[in-house]
Enzyme design. Structure first.
Site, mmCIF file in Angstrom:
data_model
loop_
_atom_site.group_PDB
_atom_site.id
_atom_site.type_symbol
_atom_site.label_atom_id
_atom_site.label_comp_id
_atom_site.label_asym_id
_atom_site.label_seq_id
_atom_site.Cartn_x
_atom_site.Cartn_y
_atom_site.Cartn_z
ATOM 1 N N ASP A 24 66.635 29.243 -26.502
ATOM 2 C CA ASP A 24 67.699 29.722 -27.386
ATOM 3 C C ASP A 24 68.126 31.138 -27.056
ATOM 4 O OD1 ASP A 24 65.439 30.987 -28.184
ATOM 5 O OD2 ASP A 24 65.655 30.567 -30.315
ATOM 6 N N ASP A 78 63.536 34.614 -24.442
ATOM 7 C CA ASP A 78 63.338 33.759 -23.275
ATOM 8 C C ASP A 78 64.474 33.843 -22.256
ATOM 9 O OD1 ASP A 78 65.277 32.341 -24.586
ATOM 10 O OD2 ASP A 78 63.968 30.693 -25.191
ATOM 11 N N ASP A 137 61.363 25.815 -24.814
ATOM 12 C CA ASP A 137 60.848 26.869 -25.661
ATOM 13 C C ASP A 137 60.644 26.234 -27.034
ATOM 14 O OD1 ASP A 137 60.339 29.635 -26.211
ATOM 15 O OD2 ASP A 137 62.182 29.616 -27.375
HETATM 16 P P1 ADP Z 1 58.559 31.086 -29.064
HETATM 17 O O1 ADP Z 1 57.941 31.133 -27.716
HETATM 18 O O2 ADP Z 1 57.935 29.999 -29.893
HETATM 19 O O3 ADP Z 1 60.049 30.981 -29.034
HETATM 20 P P2 ADP Z 1 58.496 33.975 -29.404
HETATM 21 O O4 ADP Z 1 58.100 34.276 -27.998
HETATM 22 O O5 ADP Z 1 59.868 34.328 -29.813
HETATM 23 O O6 ADP Z 1 58.184 32.459 -29.815
HETATM 24 O O7 ADP Z 1 57.468 34.688 -30.375
HETATM 25 C C1 ADP Z 1 56.086 34.421 -30.261
HETATM 26 C C2 ADP Z 1 55.313 34.879 -31.461
HETATM 27 O O8 ADP Z 1 55.409 36.293 -31.584
HETATM 28 C C3 ADP Z 1 55.832 34.333 -32.757
HETATM 29 O O9 ADP Z 1 55.279 33.064 -33.053
HETATM 30 C C4 ADP Z 1 55.340 35.390 -33.760
HETATM 31 O O10 ADP Z 1 54.001 35.157 -34.084
HETATM 32 C C5 ADP Z 1 55.442 36.661 -32.969
HETATM 33 N N1 ADP Z 1 56.695 37.386 -33.221
HETATM 34 C C6 ADP Z 1 57.700 37.608 -32.351
HETATM 35 N N2 ADP Z 1 58.692 38.312 -32.914
HETATM 36 C C7 ADP Z 1 58.317 38.531 -34.191
HETATM 37 C C8 ADP Z 1 58.921 39.199 -35.304
HETATM 38 N N3 ADP Z 1 60.108 39.781 -35.220
HETATM 39 N N4 ADP Z 1 58.221 39.238 -36.459
HETATM 40 C C9 ADP Z 1 57.018 38.662 -36.559
HETATM 41 N N5 ADP Z 1 56.408 38.020 -35.569
HETATM 42 C C10 ADP Z 1 57.037 37.953 -34.391
HETATM 43 MG MG MG Z 2 62.122 31.603 -28.696
#
Ligand code: ADP
Ligand code: MG
Length: 628
Positions: free
Chosen positions: A522, A526, A330
């Site tokens: 983390d 996920d 991730d």
């Molecule tokens: P990753 O796969 O990189 O761990 P996430 O799946 O957690 O990322 O989130 C994907 C995208 O969704 C983030 O890059 C952001 O653009 C958006 N996002 C998710 N949660 C939030 C939040 N609480 N505030 C703002 N944007 C968010």
């Molecule tokens: Mg993440």
């Protein structure tokens, strides 16, 4: 559950075995001397040796009885009893008792070594808090940690364990969390810091507010995981079990054939000699050496890993790790630190300060790294009275009602899904767009840093031909940038949490049965992927509850290099198991041949088996002492 009690119970077991053994040996010596003194023969000799035989076989017979009730008929115990009882019957009293004696010594060594390994894991896991000091109106009261309730104030003195998860309300100190995380560097805590149960207060007097009851606290949950780990058997362990299930009856049958076939086919052959050879054959066939060394090696591997702050939830995962050909990561909070800094604030129709304030308020209740970083950047405390509603849309962003206005905060995907116009951003970084009551209000560009130690970990994987993949919900520009810096083989961006699961399933379908896939995350957005992968590896197990649940392997500290150590330990363990199996089976074949042709006595056979077992045990211990 209680490690202490379990340890005591095991020690008692060993003590009883020792007493039995000493009594049996005494009776045996007595019988030999008496037999020489009176030069008795025949059935009188049986009478002399019978007490020793009974004392030494009583425990074995009891085990056979218990196994019978579990519909588990053939095992090495039955083999031993059949062979030695037969030997007693044909007048080989001395050999029969000697064989039993050595067999019991072997059992004792087995119990002691398993005990030792379990104890050294339990010792490392010495995180159980024994008591808590509850602050009362008039002073303090010592109570059991289980009686604490959320919101109560406790006092933790220097040298005491933190009894439950709590937040410091008074004082400052250094905290040693080595037993929990393997991290030897103590860390500083002050008012507002979180304390995890099971860690040790080193220097200052602390007062803290309980925020989790004992059962939900870190120490209790980790101990539960470690206990459950012992129940999950690796394939090699099952293999050893299955092997003996078929092997034992087959060998018994062979032994019987050795007794009856040769004298029947060749009239000149002496029935007594072949009877005895058949019995030796049965003793020589005992698979004991193989049976202990396998679980011992796995326990050793799990113990070695836990000493380095890597919690493995079962020997099956340790074994699978050694076959892992693909590592999927991730991005946010895993490949990167998950600590964003603000690069640019680009408001529309309001000031920069107002836009930042709006996002901090909207993110007031989110635990996403982006939310935490935006609140940090805002710097002031959030007046939650003004936030009447928030809803998190994972992979998108958050929706909130602030001062009665509907505010949307999130990525471009979120904006389009809500039919919002937004300004496209081409710079590298994660753009957090904001809309208020259907009007676009601008964006904040933030960016994250590569996690310390990640580059080294990925370089090691590349060197060892491990395929690496990144999955992320972030945009392609950021994803490509991170991948390039780290040398990741393939990248999949713009994924929703459910897309990540789907993508992972695609990978798993295309791999062979023997190849394993690990996912490192983390636990934020996920957890389903962690649960779905062959091996789910969670970073920073201490903070994230979801990760602790869903993952199979937990890195107690956010140090990716520990994955390398875990892989090396898993390979070491699996190698030791293979060596043990090959050695034990090879020796068995040789011994059985020798027994068939009358080259070994019953004692020789059991002593050879013990030697195999000892060598295997030593080889397995090496795994536990795996170099750090
Ligand atoms: P990753 O796969 O990189 O761990 P996430 O799946 O957690 O990322 O989130 C994907 C995208 O969704 C983030 O890059 C952001 O653009 C958006 N996002 C998710 N949660 C939030 C939040 N609480 N505030 C703002 N944007 C968010
Ligand atoms: Mg993440």
């Amino acid at each position: 559950m209680q490690h202490g009690e379990e340890g005591a119970a095991m020690a008692k077991d060993v003590k009883i075995k020792l007493i039995e053994l000493a009594a049996g040996a005494g009776l045996y010596l007595g019988a030999i001397i008496a037999a020489g003194y009176w030069s008795v023969a025949g059935s009188w000799k049986l009478v002399l040796f019978l007490p020793a035989y009974i004392v030494l076989s009583e425990g074995i017979v009891w085990t056979i009885y218990k196994n019978f009730r579990k519909r588990h008929f053939f095992d090495e115990n039955l083999l031993m009893i059949l062979a030695t009882a037969g030997a007693m019957f044909v007048g080989r009293h001395k050999e029969a008792v000697a064989a039993l004696l050595f067999y019991q010594v072997g059992n004792l060594v087995e119990a002691v070594s398993l005990n030792h390994t379990k104890k050294s894991i339990a010792e490392f896991m010495d995180i159980r808090p024994d008591y808590a000091n509850l602050k009362t109106g008039s002073g303090e009261k010592t109570i059991s940690p289980g009686e604490l309730r959320r919101g109560q104030i406790i006092v933790i003195k220097p040298g005491e364990k933190v009894p439950v998860d709590a937040v410091v309300t008074k004082g400052a100190s250094m905290i040693d969390a080595k037993a929990l995380t393997g991290e030897s560097q103590p860390n500083e805590v002050k008012i507002g810091s979180k304390l995890f149960s099971g860690s040790m207060n080193l220097s200052g007097m602390l007062e803290a507010r309980v925020y989790k009851a004992y059962e939900e606290s870190t120490a209790a949950r980790i101990m539960k995981l470690v206990e459950e780990a012992n129940d999950k058997k690796a394939e090699s362990e099952n293999f050893a079990g299955r092997f003996t299930k078929y092997y034992t009856p087959a060998v018994t049958l062979l032994g019987i054939l050795v007794m009856i076939l040769p004298p029947m086919m060749f009239p000149g052959y002496d029935a007594g000699t072949w009877m005895y050879r058949g019995l030796i054959f049965l003793v020589a066939a005992c698979p004991c050496g193989l049976l202990v060394s396998v679980p011992l090696a796995f326990l050793g591997g799990i113990g070695a890993a836990s000493r380095q702050g890597v919690l493995i939830k079962g020997s099956n995962f340790l074994e699978a790790l050694s076959d892992t050909e693909t590592f999927v990561f991730d991005k946010t909070g895993t490949l990167t630190e998950g600590v964003f800094t603000v690069r640019e604030i680009s408001p529309k129709g309001m000031s920069e300060e107002e836009l930042l304030e709006l996002t901090a308020y909207g993110e007031a209740y989110s635990t996403h790294p982006i939310a935490v970083s935006l609140r940090e950047a805002y710097g002031k405390s959030v007046d939650t009275e003004r936030v009447s509603y928030t809803k998190e849309h994972s992979g998108f962003g958050v929706e909130a009602e602030i001062d009665g206005k509907r505010v949307l905060i999130g990525n471009s995907k979120y904006m389009s899904s809500q039919g919002m116009f937004y300004q496209p951003v081409s710079k590298i970084g994660t753009a957090v767009h904001v809309a208020v009551d259907g009007e676009y209000a601008g964006y904040i560009l933030i960016s994250d840093m590569i996690r310390k130690g990640m580059r080294k970990t990925l370089r090691w994987m590349e060197k060892h031909q491990i395929e690496t993949v990144m999955l992320t919900g972030d945009n392609d520009r950021v994803a490509e940038d991170v991948a390039k810096k780290l040398g990741i083989d393939s990248v999949f961006a713009n994924l929703m949490p459910e897309d990540k699961v789907e993508q992972l399933e695609d990978f798993m379908e295309s791999q062979l049965e023997s190849e394993k896939l690990a996912f490192v995350g983390d636990g934020i957005n996920d957890a389903p992927v962690l649960a779905r992968a062959d091996i789910g590896i969670a970073m920073g197990g201490l903070g994230a509850d979801a990760a602790l649940q869903a993952a199979d392997i937990i890195l107690m500290e956010d140090e990716p290099e520990r994955i390398i150590n875990a892989i090396r330990i898993s390979k070491g363990t699996v190698n030791a198991v293979k060596q043990n199996m090959i050695f034990a089976i090879g020796m068995k074949v040789i011994l059985l041949m020798l027994a068939l042709f009358g080259y070994v006595s019953m004692q020789d056979a059991i002593i050879a088996d013990m030697a195999v077992m000892l060598i295997n045990i030593l080889n397995s211990f090496w795994v536990l002492k795996f170099p750090e």
